[in-house]
Design an enzyme around this catalytic site. Structure first.
Site, PDB file in Angstrom:
ATOM      1  N   LYS B  75       1.258  -3.868   4.904  1.00 50.99           N
ATOM      2  CA  LYS B  75       1.929  -3.077   3.928  1.00 50.99           C
ATOM      3  C   LYS B  75       2.381  -1.492   4.397  1.00 50.99           C
ATOM      4  O   LYS B  75       1.421  -1.068   4.760  1.00 50.99           O
ATOM      5  CB  LYS B  75       1.515  -3.216   2.582  1.00 50.99           C
ATOM      6  CG  LYS B  75       2.147  -2.664   1.418  1.00 50.99           C
ATOM      7  CD  LYS B  75       1.293  -2.962   0.194  1.00 50.99           C
ATOM      8  CE  LYS B  75       1.989  -2.626  -1.049  1.00 50.99           C
ATOM      9  NZ  LYS B  75       1.228  -2.608  -2.315  1.00 50.99           N
ATOM     10  N   SER B 150       3.684  -4.918  -6.012  1.00 47.24           N
ATOM     11  CA  SER B 150       4.340  -4.196  -5.032  1.00 47.24           C
ATOM     12  C   SER B 150       4.319  -4.677  -3.663  1.00 47.24           C
ATOM     13  O   SER B 150       5.021  -4.472  -2.679  1.00 47.24           O
ATOM     14  CB  SER B 150       3.666  -2.791  -5.193  1.00 47.24           C
ATOM     15  OG  SER B 150       2.512  -2.692  -4.677  1.00 47.24           O
ATOM     16  N   SER B 174      -0.863  -6.204  -7.726  1.00 48.97           N
ATOM     17  CA  SER B 174       0.298  -6.033  -6.566  1.00 48.97           C
ATOM     18  C   SER B 174      -0.088  -6.874  -5.412  1.00 48.97           C
ATOM     19  O   SER B 174       0.788  -6.870  -4.508  1.00 48.97           O
ATOM     20  CB  SER B 174       0.391  -4.572  -5.928  1.00 48.97           C
ATOM     21  OG  SER B 174       1.206  -3.883  -7.116  1.00 48.97           O
TER      22      SER B 174
END
Lengths: 95, 498
Positions: B75, B150, B174
């Site tokens: 990420k 997210s 997330s």
């Protein structure tokens, strides 16, 4: 200029944000909706409850007072938008 | 592209080389990944293939680990030296971190090859991946729908078989919510199990990093490499890391008499009916294997989203104060004075959701409001944490849905932040309480995956993975994958800023 919500104006100033009129209207609407939603917290039975800042309530560990990193000045200055003579450059504060 | 375990087997048996697999990941990222917009940046081909060839040589010498040569994606919130770290924000566009996150270092030292950095909601604030400066990510099961957030880019990349596994972070759901919406396995560890060093901070008392993979086996392999105390993060816990992959085999025995609590507040009328049926079916499957189900009450659950909104916003307003246009990150053009430099750099550099949360957080921390909002939320946090811990003394773990619905349409909730925050209604409680939880695929509704969430007491990752693995031995939801798109013209991977 539209009338501003004083709470929003104050928070934006503290947060160093300067929304334009359209953004300010959206933020005002959203902030009100969020505060309405969190209003339910006021009814919680917490008279004798202490705040919980951290989920595991770990004691802060101490470490030896030793220098573990050398001079990183050049490394960090290289990341800055504007530098000169080994310093960060910003607009003049005092004339 | 196979999962982590299958990829490791291919490499071990000499049926594929890391060089071939890494190149395949890059090619798929440039074609299908481009269509999904799940990557922000990709590794430079020759440099990463050189790493892959070195991995192949290590394996040939017998010096490899199970993860040597297995590709993965990070990420774009994890600081990396080889690739920029944008956090999906204009504020950090092109930023090159001087440090490497501990998670990145540990997975690199375990032999994994980072092929790229995945798209996400800006500064990890969002539940739909619509808040990225680099554009939204599409759900591989239906490109008109969101992948969750997210860590939406990581979940979409794993679901679309672009990469064997990816890292994510979970502040309010997330990892778990995008894992559920994309049909992959995602684990949020106990707060303190994985180092936060080198992860761009959102809400420091809630943030935790974890793996997204095809299966509990893949998640166990990654978590084993990621977890453990770190002198660079004083909130990491000193206890040694369990051998999660080795523990999986005991899942069958572990289910005998295992007390599983079904929180009534997780399964009420607010839950999509079909999602609820699938969760109940999954619970019954575990019951048939010897688990003992019982309904439990989480009476403070209704306050979780409200408490989370206040605490996360307060912490984010403090953490994001560092972005001032002076030391690093975006600076506006030609400010007249220092005050304008701050104001315009932050106003132009942050997106709408980040500004919404920073202003909310600043408001709840400001004089006259702090006690009513912030301190009140922290007291409610204790109620929620204590109730979870007490319930988990009476049961071994909790079972429920990860998300109230399957993936929703892009644009459906973006104009209504409160409705968007409620997407995390079943996940934020674990972050407030610091508990570990895993989301595993548990069926489909309307062709879209549904996730089941298992929540355990602190440091019960081994138990959660055992049960998740046993469930995946009994089901094949985690083996389903979205249809492959027709081959397209290779493109330049990486989102496009507006």
């Amino acid at each position: 200029m539209p009338q501003q919500d004083p709470a929003l104006r104050h928070a934006a100033a503290l947060a160093r944000l300067q929304p334009d009129d359209a953004e300010r209207a959206r933020l005002e609407r959203d902030l009100k909706a969020i505060l309405r939603m969190v209003e339910r917290l006021q009814a919680a039975p917490v008279a004798e409850v202490q705040p919980l800042y951290h989920p595991l309530e770990l004691p802060a560990p101490l470490r030896a007072d030793q220098v573990t990193e050398g001079d990183q000045r050049a490394l960090h200055l290289a990341l800055a938008p504007s530098t000169g003579a080994g310093y960060y450059l910003v607009p003049r504060v005092l004339d | 592209m196979q999962g982590v375990l299958e990829t490791a087997r291919l490499l071990e048996q000499g049926d594929a080389s890391s060089e071939e697999l890494t190149l395949d990941c890059l090619r798929r990222a440039r074609s299908h990944g481009r269509r999904l917009n799940c990557y922000i940046s990709l590794a430079e081909e020759e440099a990463v293939l050189e790493q892959a060839r070195a991995s192949d040589q290590r394996r040939a010498r017998g010096a490899g680990t199970p993860l040597t040569g297995v590709p993965l994606a990070h990420k774009d919130i994890f600081c990396t030296r080889d690739l920029p770290t944008s956090c999906a924000s204009r504020m950090l566009e092109g930023y090159r971190s001087p440090i490497e996150a501990t998670v990145v270092r540990r997975l690199r030292e375990a032999g994994m090859i980072c092929v790229g950095k995945t798209n996400m909601d800006e500064f990890a604030m969002g539940s739909s991946n619509e808040n990225s400066y680099f554009g939204p990510v599409a759900n591989p099961w239906d490109p008109e729908r969101v992948p969750g957030g997210s860590s939406g880019g990581s979940a979409a990349a794993v679901a679309a078989r672009l990469v064997p596994a990816a890292t994510g972070t979970d502040t309010g759901g997330s990892i778990r919510q995008p894992a559920a919406l994309c049909g992959v396995t995602g684990l949020k560890p106990t707060y303190g199990r994985v180092s936060r060093h080198g992860i761009v901070a959102f809400a420091s008392s809630l943030d935790q990093a974890g793996p997204l993979g095809r299966s509990a086996e893949d998640a166990a392999l990654l978590l084993h490499a990621m977890a453990g105390p770190d002198p660079l993060d004083s909130t990491t816990d000193p206890r040694p890391v369990q051998d999660y992959p080795a523990a999986l085999a005991a899942g069958k025995e572990r289910l005998q008499g295992l007390r599983i609590g079904l929180p009534r507040q997780f399964l009420d009328e607010r839950l999509d009916a079909r999602v609820g049926e699938l969760i109940q079916e999954s619970a019954r499957l575990l019951e048939q294997q010897g688990a003992v189900l019982r309904e439990v009450e989480l009476t403070h659950q209704d306050l979780a989203v409200a408490a989370y909104c206040v605490i996360a916003a307060a912490e984010c307003s403090s953490n994001l104060a560092r972005f001032d246009g002076v030391r690093y990150g975006y600076r506006c053009e030609e400010p007249r004075d220092l005050s304008e430099l701050y104001l315009r750099s932050r106003t132009e550099g942050f997106g709408a959701e980040v500004k919404r949360r920073v202003i909310t957080g600043t408001h709840v921390l400001s004089a006259g409001y702090q006690e009513a909002y912030y301190l009140q939320a922290l007291k409610v946090r204790r109620l929620i944490r204590d109730e979870f811990l007490q319930t988990l003394e009476e049961t071994d773990l909790l079972l429920g849905p990860t998300s109230p619905t399957a993936a929703f349409r892009r644009g459906e909730k973006i104009a209504d932040p409160v409705n968007m925050y409620l997407s995390d209604v079943y996940t934020v409680g674990c972050n407030l309480a610091g508990l570990p939880a895993v989301s595993v695929p548990a069926g489909f509704t309307g062709g879209l995956p549904v996730g089941m969430q298992l929540i355990g007491p602190p440091f019960s990752e081994g138990l959660l993975l055992q049960v998740a693995h046993r469930y995946q031995e009994l089901s094949d939801w985690h083996l389903q994958h979205p249809p492959e798109p027709p081959p397209g013209e290779p493109g330049q991977a990486g989102g496009t800023p507006p």
